[in-house]
Design a protein around this motif. Sequence first.
Motif, PDB file in Angstrom:
ATOM      1  N   VAL A   1      47.745  38.312  32.702  1.00  0.00           N
ATOM      2  CA  VAL A   1      47.195  38.152  34.049  1.00  0.00           C
ATOM      3  C   VAL A   1      47.404  39.464  34.795  1.00  0.00           C
ATOM      4  O   VAL A   1      48.507  40.020  34.779  1.00  0.00           O
ATOM      5  CB  VAL A   1      47.875  36.995  34.808  1.00  0.00           C
ATOM      6  CG1 VAL A   1      47.396  36.956  36.258  1.00  0.00           C
ATOM      7  CG2 VAL A   1      47.583  35.666  34.121  1.00  0.00           C
TER       8      VAL A   1
ATOM      9  N   LEU B   1      51.638  35.211  35.689  1.00  0.00           N
ATOM     10  CA  LEU B   1      51.392  35.391  37.117  1.00  0.00           C
ATOM     11  C   LEU B   1      52.631  35.907  37.832  1.00  0.00           C
ATOM     12  O   LEU B   1      52.554  36.800  38.684  1.00  0.00           O
ATOM     13  CB  LEU B   1      50.952  34.071  37.742  1.00  0.00           C
ATOM     14  CG  LEU B   1      49.461  33.726  37.677  1.00  0.00           C
ATOM     15  CD1 LEU B   1      49.242  32.250  37.984  1.00  0.00           C
ATOM     16  CD2 LEU B   1      48.680  34.595  38.655  1.00  0.00           C
TER      17      LEU B   1
ATOM     18  N   ALA C   1      53.194  39.636  36.865  1.00  0.00           N
ATOM     19  CA  ALA C   1      52.213  40.509  37.504  1.00  0.00           C
ATOM     20  C   ALA C   1      52.505  40.651  38.993  1.00  0.00           C
ATOM     21  O   ALA C   1      52.416  41.753  39.564  1.00  0.00           O
ATOM     22  CB  ALA C   1      50.804  39.964  37.293  1.00  0.00           C
ATOM     23  N   THR C   2      52.881  39.557  39.639  1.00  0.00           N
ATOM     24  CA  THR C   2      53.181  39.588  41.076  1.00  0.00           C
ATOM     25  C   THR C   2      54.432  40.411  41.352  1.00  0.00           C
ATOM     26  O   THR C   2      54.466  41.236  42.272  1.00  0.00           O
ATOM     27  CB  THR C   2      53.357  38.155  41.606  1.00  0.00           C
ATOM     28  OG1 THR C   2      52.159  37.417  41.376  1.00  0.00           O
ATOM     29  CG2 THR C   2      53.677  38.159  43.093  1.00  0.00           C
TER      30      THR C   2
ATOM     31  N   ALA D   1      47.292  41.551  38.440  1.00  0.00           N
ATOM     32  CA  ALA D   1      47.244  41.554  39.898  1.00  0.00           C
ATOM     33  C   ALA D   1      46.628  42.879  40.338  1.00  0.00           C
ATOM     34  O   ALA D   1      47.033  43.941  39.868  1.00  0.00           O
ATOM     35  CB  ALA D   1      48.645  41.396  40.476  1.00  0.00           C
TER      36      ALA D   1
ATOM     37  N   GLN E   1      44.270  40.404  44.334  1.00  0.00           N
ATOM     38  CA  GLN E   1      43.272  39.693  43.525  1.00  0.00           C
ATOM     39  C   GLN E   1      43.901  39.443  42.160  1.00  0.00           C
ATOM     40  O   GLN E   1      44.572  40.313  41.624  1.00  0.00           O
ATOM     41  CB  GLN E   1      42.012  40.543  43.357  1.00  0.00           C
ATOM     42  CG  GLN E   1      41.412  41.070  44.639  1.00  0.00           C
ATOM     43  CD  GLN E   1      40.458  42.220  44.375  1.00  0.00           C
ATOM     44  OE1 GLN E   1      39.683  42.213  43.413  1.00  0.00           O
ATOM     45  NE2 GLN E   1      40.519  43.250  45.218  1.00  0.00           N
ATOM     46  N   TYR E   2      43.671  38.281  41.593  1.00  0.00           N
ATOM     47  CA  TYR E   2      44.194  37.975  40.265  1.00  0.00           C
ATOM     48  C   TYR E   2      43.039  37.827  39.274  1.00  0.00           C
ATOM     49  O   TYR E   2      42.051  37.155  39.563  1.00  0.00           O
ATOM     50  CB  TYR E   2      45.023  36.690  40.285  1.00  0.00           C
ATOM     51  CG  TYR E   2      46.341  36.819  41.000  1.00  0.00           C
ATOM     52  CD1 TYR E   2      47.424  37.469  40.392  1.00  0.00           C
ATOM     53  CD2 TYR E   2      46.521  36.315  42.282  1.00  0.00           C
ATOM     54  CE1 TYR E   2      48.642  37.602  41.046  1.00  0.00           C
ATOM     55  CE2 TYR E   2      47.738  36.440  42.941  1.00  0.00           C
ATOM     56  CZ  TYR E   2      48.790  37.084  42.319  1.00  0.00           C
ATOM     57  OH  TYR E   2      49.991  37.214  42.974  1.00  0.00           O
ATOM     58  N   HIS E   3      43.199  38.468  38.120  1.00  0.00           N
ATOM     59  CA  HIS E   3      42.204  38.372  37.060  1.00  0.00           C
ATOM     60  C   HIS E   3      42.895  37.992  35.763  1.00  0.00           C
ATOM     61  O   HIS E   3      44.017  38.437  35.494  1.00  0.00           O
ATOM     62  CB  HIS E   3      41.481  39.707  36.879  1.00  0.00           C
ATOM     63  CG  HIS E   3      40.517  40.034  37.969  1.00  0.00           C
ATOM     64  ND1 HIS E   3      39.156  40.110  37.779  1.00  0.00           N
ATOM     65  CD2 HIS E   3      40.717  40.276  39.293  1.00  0.00           C
ATOM     66  CE1 HIS E   3      38.561  40.406  38.919  1.00  0.00           C
ATOM     67  NE2 HIS E   3      39.495  40.513  39.854  1.00  0.00           N
TER      68      HIS E   3
END
Length: 464
Positions: free
Chosen positions: A435, A391, A394-395, A437, A422-424
């Motif tokens: 993950v 996370l 990705a962020t 973003a 949006q996170y997937h």
Amino acid sequence: MSPSLHSANALGALSQIPHVPSSWKLSSLLLAALPLNALGADQWIVATDLWGNTNYQTLTLDIQGKRVAGILDSAPVTGALTGRQLQFTATESDGQVYHFDGRIDDARMQGHSDQPDTNNHSARATHAFRAWQVPSRAAATPQLHTFTPTDYSNTFSADRAPVLVIWPGDSVQTKTLDSGGVDEKGITRALFGNPQVGPFFVVGAEPGDTLAITLTSLKLNRDYADSLDGVVGRLKTPRIAAETTALGEPVRWQLDRARGVARPHAANGALKNFEVPVKPMLGGLAVAPGFGYPPFSTGDTSDFGGNMDFNAVVEGNTVYLPVQQPGALLYLGDGHALQGDGETTQWALETSLDVVVQVELIKRHSIATPRVESPTQIMTLGQAGSSDDALRIATSGMLQWLRQAYGLNLSEATQVLGVAVQYHVANLAGRSVGVAAKIDKAVLKSLPAAASTKPANASSTGNK
């Protein structure tokens, strides 16, 4: 040019990869052997053996008679050519000098280099080096190369000889195996474990650049796929773990290519009439990892891409990967007919594919993590040992993209992130968690575009 300089300045174009294997001699058919009097602003890839660890660098030479000038990565070069013996010196910005003395034989060169000791710059060390000449471009316009693999790689590695030399703007048409190494005719061609096609050497790609790979076409080329039943370990509660001990069995899926759907083969019971639309994707897409890293298994991931198993790597989308070696050395494979978020059964619908990709190069544009762009979204992929770390990566990657492509400062980028991200879950089946973003482009359309990061020979930017 020491390895420490590369790690300190990724944009400085110091490129290093492991020892040039003897198999590279087989790739000489790919190279145009030019006579010495035709050498003019030619590009070579130099591999210097530093105690068993090879440092790859890009050498550009302009030979006028006996006088030699050029650049070795970012360092100016001067030297002389006597017959087939080439001697040149590269001088770094800190004053450190590197001497090379080699013999040219057609498109090959080998010899010895005298360099500063990596621990004591007042001392010197002698190292063997080899080099190969990058062929001249045969056509001024982008080309479509049809490549039929004869062998495959089970690692993402800079050791492996390039299978094809291509230029920015070119496309490659090829075929991939399924994750078990089986081709479109059902014949095993490689060892299981996501065998990859490649690597493809992209002329001009250097560390600090970004490779843009557009998936022009991903088509099913056989009528079945293999998967499993069950749930990956990361998703198992104690109760589910106890209840699923007998699962993990192979499941054959029938692919109806005419209708574009998949269904469990010979299913009965509740799944007798179950079918889902297919959406072919590549599970594996990577460039070679940088100096200091060993070859990675084709089951692994990192900032260079890898076994991402991200179901947005589909036809029509563009994947951006950070170049870490001269030529990037692009790998692709592990075709899926369909995969839900996370690849929760350990296997997706594993199958072989017919693939066409187009490769572009964004010079002097560095990204921290893989990116994917669709017609409607921008996406960054975090891959790490835990979901928390994935996370964060990705962020961080999305904040970097917003700042680079839309001219936002950090405060502004965090505000956009807070209302639009949006996170997937991309992947749960490998040794790493993935993950993604995502931000819809419609949300960003009112933002100003930053300075263009247009790929070479491309008509679009990262904001398309």
